[in-house]
Design a protein around this motif. Structure first.
Motif, short mmCIF file in Angstrom:
data_model
loop_
_atom_site.label_atom_id
_atom_site.label_comp_id
_atom_site.label_asym_id
_atom_site.label_seq_id
_atom_site.Cartn_x
_atom_site.Cartn_y
_atom_site.Cartn_z
N GLN A 65 10.81 1.79 0.96
CA GLN A 65 11.92 2.89 1.46
C GLN A 65 12.52 3.69 0.23
OE1 GLN A 65 15.44 1.34 3.39
NE2 GLN A 65 15.33 2.75 4.99
N TYR A 66 12.76 2.87 -0.81
CA TYR A 66 13.23 3.65 -1.95
C TYR A 66 12.37 4.58 -2.66
CZ TYR A 66 14.80 4.11 -6.75
OH TYR A 66 15.01 4.94 -7.99
N VAL A 67 10.97 4.05 -2.74
CA VAL A 67 10.07 5.05 -3.15
C VAL A 67 9.69 6.25 -2.24
CG1 VAL A 67 7.46 5.15 -3.72
CG2 VAL A 67 8.71 3.20 -4.68
N ASP A 68 9.83 6.07 -0.82
CA ASP A 68 9.77 7.10 -0.12
C ASP A 68 10.94 8.03 0.05
OD1 ASP A 68 7.20 5.88 0.68
OD2 ASP A 68 7.93 5.24 2.91
N GLY A 69 11.93 7.65 -0.34
CA GLY A 69 13.09 8.33 -0.57
C GLY A 69 13.18 9.19 -1.92
N GLN A 70 12.61 8.64 -2.85
CA GLN A 70 12.37 9.36 -4.10
C GLN A 70 11.23 10.60 -4.08
OE1 GLN A 70 14.23 8.92 -6.97
NE2 GLN A 70 15.34 7.62 -5.41
N ARG A 71 10.45 10.36 -3.12
CA ARG A 71 9.61 11.09 -2.65
C ARG A 71 10.25 12.61 -1.95
NH1 ARG A 71 4.82 8.94 0.38
NH2 ARG A 71 4.36 11.06 0.59
N GLY A 72 11.33 12.29 -1.07
CA GLY A 72 11.89 13.13 -0.41
C GLY A 72 11.64 13.47 1.02
N LEU A 96 0.83 -1.31 0.05
CA LEU A 96 0.07 0.24 -0.12
C LEU A 96 0.94 1.24 -0.09
CD1 LEU A 96 -2.69 1.60 0.23
CD2 LEU A 96 -2.62 1.13 2.51
N GLY A 97 2.09 1.21 0.75
CA GLY A 97 2.89 2.31 0.72
C GLY A 97 3.61 2.60 -0.46
N ILE A 98 3.84 1.63 -1.09
CA ILE A 98 4.58 1.55 -2.47
C ILE A 98 3.65 2.42 -3.44
CG2 ILE A 98 5.52 0.50 -4.32
CD1 ILE A 98 6.64 -1.70 -2.08
N TYR A 99 2.63 1.63 -3.33
CA TYR A 99 1.47 2.10 -4.43
C TYR A 99 1.23 3.62 -4.10
CZ TYR A 99 -3.02 2.49 -6.71
OH TYR A 99 -4.11 3.01 -7.56
N LYS A 100 0.88 4.01 -3.20
CA LYS A 100 0.61 5.44 -2.70
C LYS A 100 1.73 6.49 -2.90
CE LYS A 100 -0.64 8.45 1.15
NZ LYS A 100 -0.77 8.73 2.64
N GLY A 101 2.87 6.02 -2.68
CA GLY A 101 4.03 6.65 -2.89
C GLY A 101 4.11 6.91 -4.56
N LEU A 102 3.82 5.93 -5.15
CA LEU A 102 4.20 5.86 -7.06
C LEU A 102 2.94 6.81 -7.46
CD1 LEU A 102 5.04 2.05 -7.70
CD2 LEU A 102 6.46 4.05 -7.90
N GLN A 103 1.60 6.78 -6.70
CA GLN A 103 0.70 7.51 -7.35
C GLN A 103 1.10 8.82 -7.21
OE1 GLN A 103 -1.94 6.29 -8.90
NE2 GLN A 103 -1.16 4.52 -8.98
N ILE A 104 1.93 9.33 -6.13
CA ILE A 104 2.19 10.90 -5.89
C ILE A 104 3.35 11.16 -6.81
CG2 ILE A 104 3.27 12.36 -4.07
CD1 ILE A 104 1.72 10.73 -2.13
N LEU A 105 4.23 10.07 -7.23
CA LEU A 105 5.48 10.49 -7.68
C LEU A 105 5.28 10.62 -9.14
CD1 LEU A 105 8.32 8.42 -6.00
CD2 LEU A 105 8.36 10.92 -6.39
N LEU A 106 4.58 9.45 -9.67
CA LEU A 106 4.34 9.34 -11.13
C LEU A 106 2.98 9.10 -11.52
CD1 LEU A 106 6.89 6.47 -11.09
CD2 LEU A 106 7.34 9.08 -11.92
#
Length: 137
Positions: free
Chosen positions: A130-137, A81-91
């Motif tokens: 963690q990687y996806v969250d890191g890309q979000r900053g 869920l965290g990966i999905y949410k982060g990706l929706q924000i990033l891309l």
């Protein structure tokens, strides 16, 4: 005597924790299967990510035939869920495709995030999150 009572208390399952897992099971599974659909995950990919070996277990979960997921399964779904949410924000326009694309980041070594998530280890789900969250900053 107090030590014996404390030991008995510590060994008994906490009903609040059990109820909480039961309460989370339905929403967690519905969310996971919606994400799996968005990502185009095949059954064996879903099983690897969820950490289960049995196709019949997966089918039961899809039908909601589980009273309470294990802590491990809930943790895995939480990372997804965290990966999905982060990706929706990033891309926003290509988030669902990203998981299958080759990635040159050191932790992926040219493989996709899905390849890493399908290792079967919950720690790899954590690392992708963690990687996806890191890309979000």
């Amino acid at each position: 005597m107090a030590t014996q009572i404390a030991a008995k208390r510590n060994s008994a399952p906490d009903p609040g924790v059990q109820r909480s897992r039961r309460d989370l099971t339905g929403p967690a599974l519905r969310t996971f299967f919606n994400i799996a659909k968005a990502w185009g995950l095949k059954e064996f990919e879903q099983m690897r990510i969820l950490g289960i070996d049995s196709r019949s277990t997966l089918q039961s979960w899809k039908r909601g035939k589980v009273s309470a997921l294990s802590k491990d399964a809930l943790e895995r779904i939480s990372y997804v869920l965290g990966i999905y949410k982060g990706l929706q924000i990033l891309l926003p326009s290509s988030a669902d495709d990203w998981v299958r694309k080759p990635n040159d980041a050191a932790m992926f070594a040219g493989a996709s995030a899905l390849d890493r998530m399908m290792s079967g280890n919950v720690s790899d789900l954590f690392l992708v999150r963690q990687y996806v969250d890191g890309q979000r900053g």
